[in-house]
Design a protein around this motif. Structure first.
Motif, mmCIF file in Angstrom:
data_model
loop_
_atom_site.group_PDB
_atom_site.id
_atom_site.type_symbol
_atom_site.label_atom_id
_atom_site.label_comp_id
_atom_site.label_asym_id
_atom_site.label_seq_id
_atom_site.Cartn_x
_atom_site.Cartn_y
_atom_site.Cartn_z
ATOM 1 N N LEU A 39 0.964 -1.330 -0.003
ATOM 2 C CA LEU A 39 0.211 -0.003 0.103
ATOM 3 C C LEU A 39 0.930 1.238 0.143
ATOM 4 O O LEU A 39 1.734 1.437 0.985
ATOM 5 C CB LEU A 39 -0.984 -0.090 1.197
ATOM 6 N N HIS A 40 0.521 2.229 -1.179
ATOM 7 C CA HIS A 40 1.374 3.422 -1.097
ATOM 8 C C HIS A 40 0.644 4.516 -0.526
ATOM 9 O O HIS A 40 -0.284 4.780 -1.357
ATOM 10 C CB HIS A 40 1.822 3.517 -2.651
ATOM 11 N N GLN A 41 0.921 4.997 0.712
ATOM 12 C CA GLN A 41 -0.142 6.048 1.291
ATOM 13 C C GLN A 41 0.671 7.284 1.397
ATOM 14 O O GLN A 41 1.478 7.491 2.597
ATOM 15 C CB GLN A 41 -0.788 5.474 2.370
ATOM 16 N N GLU A 45 4.913 3.254 2.717
ATOM 17 C CA GLU A 45 4.690 2.124 2.043
ATOM 18 C C GLU A 45 4.567 1.007 2.954
ATOM 19 O O GLU A 45 5.190 0.818 4.160
ATOM 20 C CB GLU A 45 5.925 1.574 1.105
ATOM 21 N N LEU A 86 -7.978 2.693 2.985
ATOM 22 C CA LEU A 86 -7.338 3.547 1.775
ATOM 23 C C LEU A 86 -8.210 4.759 1.343
ATOM 24 O O LEU A 86 -9.353 5.008 1.815
ATOM 25 C CB LEU A 86 -7.743 2.667 0.530
ATOM 26 N N ARG A 90 -5.733 9.252 -3.891
ATOM 27 C CA ARG A 90 -4.559 9.608 -3.332
ATOM 28 C C ARG A 90 -3.620 8.383 -2.951
ATOM 29 O O ARG A 90 -2.438 8.205 -3.448
ATOM 30 C CB ARG A 90 -4.704 10.350 -1.745
ATOM 31 N N ASP A 91 -4.256 7.214 -2.558
ATOM 32 C CA ASP A 91 -3.411 6.035 -2.447
ATOM 33 C C ASP A 91 -3.421 5.250 -3.687
ATOM 34 O O ASP A 91 -4.203 5.222 -4.481
ATOM 35 C CB ASP A 91 -3.952 5.081 -1.306
ATOM 36 N N GLY A 131 0.897 9.580 -5.120
ATOM 37 C CA GLY A 131 0.366 10.374 -4.279
ATOM 38 C C GLY A 131 -0.447 11.439 -5.176
ATOM 39 O O GLY A 131 -0.723 12.320 -4.798
#
Length: 132
Positions: A39-41, A45, A86, A90-91, A131
């Motif tokens: 997950l890229h938030q 990561e 999520l 954005r994510d 992002g």
């Protein structure tokens, strides 16, 4: 009468143990059968597990022409950890080296607890920045 009790002839599902039992069952399913994702938030990561599956719609093309060439239209269903919410637009999620943008995401409740995160993903465009 006994026919009105919890095991009556009417069709219904009974869960004992309250919301916590469902949380434990979902966590066990994710641990055993979930696919590994990242997950890229924002700048973070997070390694996680989730269920990913293509969403197929009869008569709908998986790619369409655009002014810049063919654009992918395929979408994917994401069912994930209730502790890893999520945010749409954005994510993004990485799975087997491919990136997928979160287009919508919602918590799913069982009783008063979040059972899992439901989201729709689409493949990220080439050159799409994290992002954005």
């Amino acid at each position: 009468p006994a026919a009105d009790g919890p095991l009556s002839h009417r069709r219904r599902f009974l869960f004992s143990g309250g919301d916590g039992m469902m949380d434990t069952a979902w966590a066990a399913l994710l641990a055993k059968y979930g696919q590994r994702v990242v997950l890229h938030q924002g700048d973070t990561e997070v390694d996680a597990r989730a269920f990913l599956q293509p969403i197929r719609e009869k008569g709908q093309a998986q790619s369409l022409p655009s002014p810049l060439g063919w654009r992918r239209e395929d979408r994917f269903l994401y069912l994930g950890d209730p502790n890893r919410p999520l945010t749409a637009n954005r994510d993004w999620v990485e799975f087997e080296g491919e990136g997928y943008t979160v287009t919508s995401a919602h918590p799913v409740y069982v009783g008063s607890s979040v059972s899992h995160i439901w989201a729709v993903l689409r493949p990220r465009d080439e050159g799409e920045e994290a992002g954005v």
